[in-house]
Design a protein around this motif. Structure first.
Motif, PDB file in Angstrom:
ATOM      1  N   LYS A 159       0.829  -1.202   0.000  1.00 47.56           N
ATOM      2  CA  LYS A 159       0.000   0.000   0.000  1.00 47.56           C
ATOM      3  C   LYS A 159       0.872   1.265   0.000  1.00 47.56           C
ATOM      4  O   LYS A 159       0.669   2.192  -0.773  1.00 47.56           O
ATOM      5  N   PHE A 160       1.885   1.284   0.867  1.00 50.83           N
ATOM      6  CA  PHE A 160       2.713   2.475   0.972  1.00 50.83           C
ATOM      7  C   PHE A 160       3.546   2.726  -0.258  1.00 50.83           C
ATOM      8  O   PHE A 160       3.728   3.859  -0.689  1.00 50.83           O
ATOM      9  N   LYS A 161       4.071   1.631  -0.816  1.00 53.90           N
ATOM     10  CA  LYS A 161       4.897   1.813  -2.012  1.00 53.90           C
ATOM     11  C   LYS A 161       4.033   2.336  -3.153  1.00 53.90           C
ATOM     12  O   LYS A 161       4.451   3.194  -3.917  1.00 53.90           O
ATOM     13  N   LYS A 162       2.795   1.850  -3.213  1.00 56.69           N
ATOM     14  CA  LYS A 162       1.873   2.257  -4.265  1.00 56.69           C
ATOM     15  C   LYS A 162       1.514   3.751  -4.150  1.00 56.69           C
ATOM     16  O   LYS A 162       1.413   4.466  -5.139  1.00 56.69           O
ATOM     17  N   GLU A 163       1.325   4.216  -2.916  1.00 58.74           N
ATOM     18  CA  GLU A 163       0.910   5.604  -2.710  1.00 58.74           C
ATOM     19  C   GLU A 163       2.004   6.622  -3.013  1.00 58.74           C
ATOM     20  O   GLU A 163       1.742   7.808  -3.143  1.00 58.74           O
TER      21      GLU A 163
END
Lengths: 237, 237
Positions: free
Chosen positions: A208-212
């Motif tokens: 999730k964090f890498k995507k954001e």
């Protein structure tokens, strides 16, 4: 409360009807705390309670400035940006007998109706050493998940602040203020788990964090740890 | 302002330092409006301005109740649930010369420092017919995207309310309150485009909504339209 002559005095005239209360969250890398004060005793132990740092605003003082000033006067922590989150105006919010007893010592108009504007913020607890002053007898970083009975309607104020923190944590990226400038993904996940009070799945969390795109991977790893040093990140924007 | 004897009188004593202001959005199926009042003239046309419906709270009145009461007193719209969104406390917010002129006619302590608690709501405009009362001379559903100069700091209050509406529109599902009970996806998309003030892609918009599970498809279609009648939906939960 008549206006007095000197400018200095005039500057410090409290508005009897308007106060601010400050909910300061602190994260020490593992636990989430909230800063409480113990009120100065009025010679009757029952009269002194734990409370949020709060006080009346001056008549010629903007609300946002009052929040910063009041926090400093009671806890010696200065220059902490506070976010307004809600205003509490129930008619009887300062009318409990013990609260009234205490107010009679510290306020010119203890019986006045007071509405209070709630402010919150969150800091890396290790960077701040509060010291009690004014009518605060003691300052305490207290476990935010086990807050005891507080003065006035401060339990309600705290609860609303905590809800706001959880809601704004993601949408306004408030959480990153609690981390050191360079941090590991484990530190980041620990923070999220603390605030949201639940275990998160490591894989999904990282995905999730890498995507954001809120994180920047640094050319650096942790130093001085016994385990395999982890990659360090910083917050983007 | 001393307390008077009778309970009735006591109930209506205004706190000189605390007011509420109401930002009521109305959607007519095509356009987004905001409800303004024109202040009663004080014999000097310059003194009367457009404003948000707002007034001082009574000393024994909860804030939330004050918002509903003040909206009704000025616009005759009753029982509209209002959401608190922000409190405005700049020291000089009611100190402009023309605002002061007006306040001298309508307030016991026109020079008092007043902080105001902002409330907002949104309604289906077709269901509400405001009528001016008290110090409101006229009520106006005004284009929300072209609000003129308002009294006091009401432009700032309106702006913050609009930001809050946009932010809470999705997260708190406020938007559905503006639609009829049964609506088409085109009506829903029009609403979103109005609030967010941009064109949305029809396919993506519909996909997103179906995925979120907020809509229930009804066994009914539009009636009385010239084009091919569209499927009707209602809001789930």
């Amino acid at each position: 409360m008549a206006l007095k002559g000197g400018i200095k005095t005039e500057n410090r005239i409290q508005n009897p009807n308007i106060s601010v209360d400050c909910v300061l969250f602190g994260f020490d890398g593992e636990n989430l705390k909230v800063l409480l004060i113990r009120q100065k005793s009025i010679g009757n132990e029952n009269g002194a309670k734990l409370a949020l740092p709060g006080d009346l605003v001056f008549d010629n003082e903007d609300l946002d400035k009052a929040a910063v000033r009041v926090l400093e006067e009671l806890t010696s922590l200065d220059n902490i940006s506070m976010y307004q989150f809600h205003t509490f105006g129930n008619v009887n919010r300062v009318k409990e007998v013990k609260d009234q007893e205490w107010l009679r010592t510290f306020r010119a108009k203890p019986e006045a109706r007071v509405i209070t504007v709630g402010y919150y913020s969150l800091v890396n607890l290790n960077e701040y050493q509060p010291k009690p002053a004014s009518f605060a007898d003691k300052t305490i970083w207290h476990d935010a998940f086990d807050v005891p009975h507080l003065a006035f309607d401060h339990n309600e104020i705290f609860k609303k602040a905590f809800q706001t923190l959880k809601a704004e944590f993601n949408t306004k990226s408030r959480g990153f203020e609690l981390l050191p400038e360079k941090f590991t993904l484990t530190q980041l996940q620990t923070l999220y788990e603390m605030i949201l009070n639940k275990k998160l799945d490591k894989r999904n969390f990282r995905k999730k964090f890498k995507k954001e795109g809120k994180l920047i991977a640094l050319d650096e790893k942790q130093a001085g740890v016994l385990h395999k040093p982890a990659q360090l990140y910083k917050y983007s924007k």
